[in-house]
Design an enzyme around this catalytic site. Structure first.
Site, mmCIF file in Angstrom:
data_model
loop_
_atom_site.group_PDB
_atom_site.id
_atom_site.type_symbol
_atom_site.label_atom_id
_atom_site.label_comp_id
_atom_site.label_asym_id
_atom_site.label_seq_id
_atom_site.Cartn_x
_atom_site.Cartn_y
_atom_site.Cartn_z
ATOM 1 C CB CYS A 330 -0.973 -0.045 1.174
ATOM 2 S SG CYS A 330 -2.457 0.964 0.910
ATOM 3 C CG HIS A 427 -3.570 -3.721 3.535
ATOM 4 N ND1 HIS A 427 -2.386 -3.391 4.130
ATOM 5 C CD2 HIS A 427 -4.055 -2.582 2.990
ATOM 6 C CE1 HIS A 427 -2.152 -2.092 3.962
ATOM 7 N NE2 HIS A 427 -3.143 -1.584 3.267
#
Length: 483
Positions: A330, A427
């Protein structure tokens, strides 16, 4: 009728979240339908819910303890700090504004209706609602307009149990002092108390329990010894992130100022043979790491500047030259690229900054947040992964042609030609046992197989038993009231 009871703390980080999870599992084992609820939370470690929003990671863990999927009603107000004085405000799962703390203080009472709405929905379908406060009700300077502690307890008309943390010392003063500073109507709402994080022989504090009970007229519910396996459960508070020495395969993680969604580290820490080392500011990245993992960030551009200020960019380059592997997730993925552009000033003043330059990619920040629970395929092995996406920004570039994941039919991630450096927006990918074992084996040191989900369930069961042994859960349940 549904019953409810609220757990508040005599201070921050007294262990409320873990206690709610353990109590929830204990009552679930009794056959009750239990749901967690936290009116207001502050955390950058969020979970994506089945109904398309985001809540605090602690409420997702508590939902697991209850045998439920996480839903936005379990945490209707989530504050995600972006600077030292401001935070993103999430209401019923969706971003509504970014506010400075002073402005939020003036507006928070307006959020009570959606908070009560969410609470009401949970109360229509469960036997017991376990409510978690935030911070401490002793912060009476924040009582006006409060929705996190006594303000909510009053509005929903629920009883309160107060938790003290003996590990930090002064627990009698914590409890009796809270009693002293609370206004009478809040003080009488507290029906019982318990002491958490005791180390040693609990009988040594029996006189202390009596002193607190005599000075407060609250029912003593127990002394809970330190639960040694708490580290195996996902942490929500950034202050709870800790290094975990477990073996010779070393993963180094720079601790960013605005680190976010650091639950990616939990399955790695739980894997036998793996050491996860959290590197604080002022310390170099270790030269003997097999992998440097750059985690997510709530403020990517600011954390990139912080990364450079520590000299970590130099350490990272040396690690790569030694043949070490790098993974960015991310915000960490965005940092690894050539450039990050924020033309609309989403993270601050409009700007374009140079990235670390190790991936041939470029990121443009855009207002629309990508928020989804995702099923991915690891292209090299065909392993299926359950994860989630929670980010702003679109990333493109030549290294995206070497995507190593596929999510809902679209390519995801980027990698260098030799695969030494990778990044992605997904994630939770290390929760997949097969993928995690294969990924770690590719670092040159195979590790033993580990069932992460089974480990979580086993730890929750052990926590429930721990609380059953050391708390009077029958009396706790008797204190809960109909709502």
């Amino acid at each position: 009728m549904t019953k409810a009871i609220m757990i508040q703390g005599a201070g921050s980080n007294v262990g409320k979240s873990i206690l709610v999870a353990g109590i929830a599992r204990a009552f679930r084992k009794r056959g009750l339908s239990v749901a967690p609820f936290k009116p207001q939370n502050m955390s950058n470690n969020a979970a994506v819910t089945t109904d398309g929003g985001e809540i605090g990671r602690a409420q997702a863990l508590q939902a697991l303890a209850c045998g439920l999927e996480p839903r936005v009603d379990m945490n209707p107000v989530l504050l995600k700090p972006e600077t030292d004085i401001g935070a993103q405000v999430i209401v019923q799962g969706q971003r509504v504004a970014t506010m400075k703390a002073r402005d939020y203080g003036k507006q928070k009472s307006k959020l009570l209706p959606p908070v009560l709405e969410s609470f009401g929905r949970l109360a229509t379908v469960h036997d017991l609602i376990l409510i978690e406060g935030a911070g401490s009700p002793a912060e009476v300077n924040l009582r006006a307009g409060d929705i996190a502690n006594m303000g909510f307890a009053e509005a929903a008309d629920v009883p309160v149990v107060l938790i003290g943390d003996i590990d930090r010392g002064g627990v009698i003063a914590q409890m009796v002092g809270t009693h002293a500073v609370l206004p009478e109507n809040d003080r009488t709402r507290i029906k019982g108390f318990a002491i958490n994080k005791f180390r040693g022989d609990t009988t040594l504090f029996h006189d202390g329990m009596t002193m607190i009970a005599e000075r407060t007229d609250w029912a003593p519910l127990g002394i809970v010894p330190w639960f040694a396996d708490a580290w195996k459960l996902p942490a929500e508070d950034v202050m709870d992130i800790a290094s975990r020495k477990g073996g010779t395969l070393k993963i180094a993680v720079p601790r960013l100022n605005r680190i976010a969604n650091f639950d990616d580290l939990d399955p790695l820490s739980a894997t036998p043979g793996v050491s996860v080392e959290i590197i604080p500011e002022g310390r170099p990245l270790p030269g003997d790491a097999n992998l440097i993992l750059i985690p997510g960030s709530k403020s990517t551009i600011a954390d990139l500047a912080h990364f450079r200020a520590q000299g970590w960019d130099v350490d990272l380059l040396a690690h790569i030259r030694r043949g070490g592997h790098v993974l960015g997730v991310c915000g960490g993925y965005q940092m690894l690229g050539r450039e990050i552009a924020d033309p609309e000033g989403i993270e601050g003043a409009p700007s374009t900054v140079a990235g670390l330059g190790h991936l041939d990619i470029r990121t443009i920040m855009k207002p629309q947040k990508r928020l989804a629970r995702s099923k991915a395929i690891h292209l090299a092995t065909g392993e299926t992964l359950d994860g989630y996406e929670i980010h702003i920004g679109e990333t493109t570039g030549a290294d995206c042609e070497r995507a190593w994941l596929k999510i809902d039919g679209r390519a995801e991630g980027a990698a260098t030609r030799n695969g030494q450096i990778k990044g992605c927006y997904l994630h939770g990918l290390f929760s997949g046992d097969g993928f995690r074992q294969g990924f770690l084996a590719d670092l040159g040191q195979p590790v033993a197989a580990h069932d992460y989900a089974a480990g979580l369930e086993g730890t929750l069961d052990a926590l429930a038993q721990h609380l059953k042994t050391h708390m009077d859960l029958d009396q706790f349940l008797a204190l809960a009231e109909d709502v």
